[in-house]
Design a protein around this motif. Sequence first.
Motif, mmCIF file in Angstrom:
data_model
loop_
_atom_site.group_PDB
_atom_site.id
_atom_site.type_symbol
_atom_site.label_atom_id
_atom_site.label_comp_id
_atom_site.label_asym_id
_atom_site.label_seq_id
_atom_site.Cartn_x
_atom_site.Cartn_y
_atom_site.Cartn_z
ATOM 1 N N PRO A 117 1.123 -1.410 0.197
ATOM 2 C CA PRO A 117 -0.052 -0.111 -0.332
ATOM 3 C C PRO A 117 0.673 1.281 0.108
ATOM 4 O O PRO A 117 2.175 1.219 0.257
ATOM 5 C CB PRO A 117 -0.687 0.079 1.404
ATOM 6 C CG PRO A 117 0.291 -0.986 2.197
ATOM 7 C CD PRO A 117 0.988 -2.124 1.043
ATOM 8 N N ALA A 118 0.408 2.435 -0.145
ATOM 9 C CA ALA A 118 0.952 3.044 -0.259
ATOM 10 C C ALA A 118 1.639 3.738 0.876
ATOM 11 O O ALA A 118 1.104 3.894 2.240
ATOM 12 C CB ALA A 118 -0.175 4.894 -1.208
ATOM 13 N N THR A 119 2.169 4.647 0.855
ATOM 14 C CA THR A 119 3.249 4.961 2.462
ATOM 15 C C THR A 119 2.793 6.474 2.429
ATOM 16 O O THR A 119 3.510 7.065 1.526
ATOM 17 C CB THR A 119 4.838 4.950 2.545
ATOM 18 O OG1 THR A 119 4.708 3.429 2.035
ATOM 19 C CG2 THR A 119 5.247 4.723 3.783
ATOM 20 N N GLY A 120 2.052 6.692 3.057
ATOM 21 C CA GLY A 120 1.757 8.281 3.702
ATOM 22 C C GLY A 120 3.091 8.878 4.494
ATOM 23 O O GLY A 120 4.242 8.438 5.277
ATOM 24 N N TYR A 121 3.889 10.035 4.559
ATOM 25 C CA TYR A 121 4.405 11.480 5.618
ATOM 26 C C TYR A 121 3.652 12.488 5.371
ATOM 27 O O TYR A 121 3.135 13.470 4.434
ATOM 28 C CB TYR A 121 5.660 11.387 4.752
ATOM 29 C CG TYR A 121 6.122 9.805 3.597
ATOM 30 C CD1 TYR A 121 7.234 9.942 4.690
ATOM 31 C CD2 TYR A 121 5.623 9.115 2.535
ATOM 32 C CE1 TYR A 121 7.850 8.370 3.897
ATOM 33 C CE2 TYR A 121 6.644 9.251 2.106
ATOM 34 C CZ TYR A 121 7.803 8.128 3.353
ATOM 35 O OH TYR A 121 8.204 6.337 2.410
ATOM 36 N N VAL A 122 4.670 13.284 6.388
ATOM 37 C CA VAL A 122 4.074 15.059 6.886
ATOM 38 C C VAL A 122 5.652 14.972 7.175
ATOM 39 O O VAL A 122 6.824 15.196 7.305
ATOM 40 C CB VAL A 122 3.540 15.175 7.944
ATOM 41 C CG1 VAL A 122 3.676 16.751 8.308
ATOM 42 C CG2 VAL A 122 1.864 14.354 8.058
ATOM 43 N N ALA A 124 5.715 10.072 9.750
ATOM 44 C CA ALA A 124 5.011 9.001 9.090
ATOM 45 C C ALA A 124 3.893 8.833 9.418
ATOM 46 O O ALA A 124 3.346 10.125 10.245
ATOM 47 C CB ALA A 124 5.486 7.914 10.363
ATOM 48 N N ALA A 125 3.022 9.055 8.231
ATOM 49 C CA ALA A 125 1.308 8.854 8.332
ATOM 50 C C ALA A 125 0.439 8.637 7.155
ATOM 51 O O ALA A 125 -0.220 9.481 6.674
ATOM 52 C CB ALA A 125 1.299 10.687 7.962
ATOM 53 N N GLY A 126 0.783 7.185 8.481
ATOM 54 C CA GLY A 126 -0.428 6.798 7.738
ATOM 55 C C GLY A 126 0.097 5.841 6.454
ATOM 56 O O GLY A 126 0.647 6.205 5.506
#
Length: 190
Positions: free
Chosen positions: A33-38, A58-60
């Motif tokens: 799955p995609a990896t989220g960031y801030v 890390a952001a979901g």
Amino acid sequence: LAGKSDIIVPTGVGVLASGAYVYVTAYDSSVTPATGYVFAFSVDSAGVLTPLSGSPFAAGSQPSAVASDASGAHLYVTDYAKGIVLAYSVDSSGGLTPVNGSPFPSGNQPSAVVVNRIYPFVYVTNSLDATVTAYSVSNGVLTSLGNYSTGQQPVAIGIDPSTERFLYTANYLGNNVSGFELSITAGTLL
């Protein structure tokens, strides 16, 4: 962070009320799955951005929007893919630490978030459900107050800054705007 095969998709920008820090939500769409960031940046007096140590955070999976409270103590990020809201404490150097209990459930495909500047409430649009989820806030922790129907596929949200009592959603498939009055004592929408 980005390598030759990474495809980083930016999705939102939030600036703390002080103007000292800027946060950009994004996800890497080249992985499943995609990896989220801030991505976090400090801002100097000329407006130049400098990445913060520890950034990106890390952001979901697929963050879709970001907003901070008026004090700049907390940051909220919606995750479109997971149907959650991530809450972070912002430290004195702009760094992010997850709030206890985070993430918090939202509806399906949360697309936008707004924090009331005066009253302790956060509101999130859920594009697939055609709803707004209302939350009360205490020390950054979100408590759901319920869901409220909007037009089809709300994609943006805002609060009238003159009173902080009227909330609006822009509804993409509905081709309209939904308006609500918010209870300043309960946070619910009328």
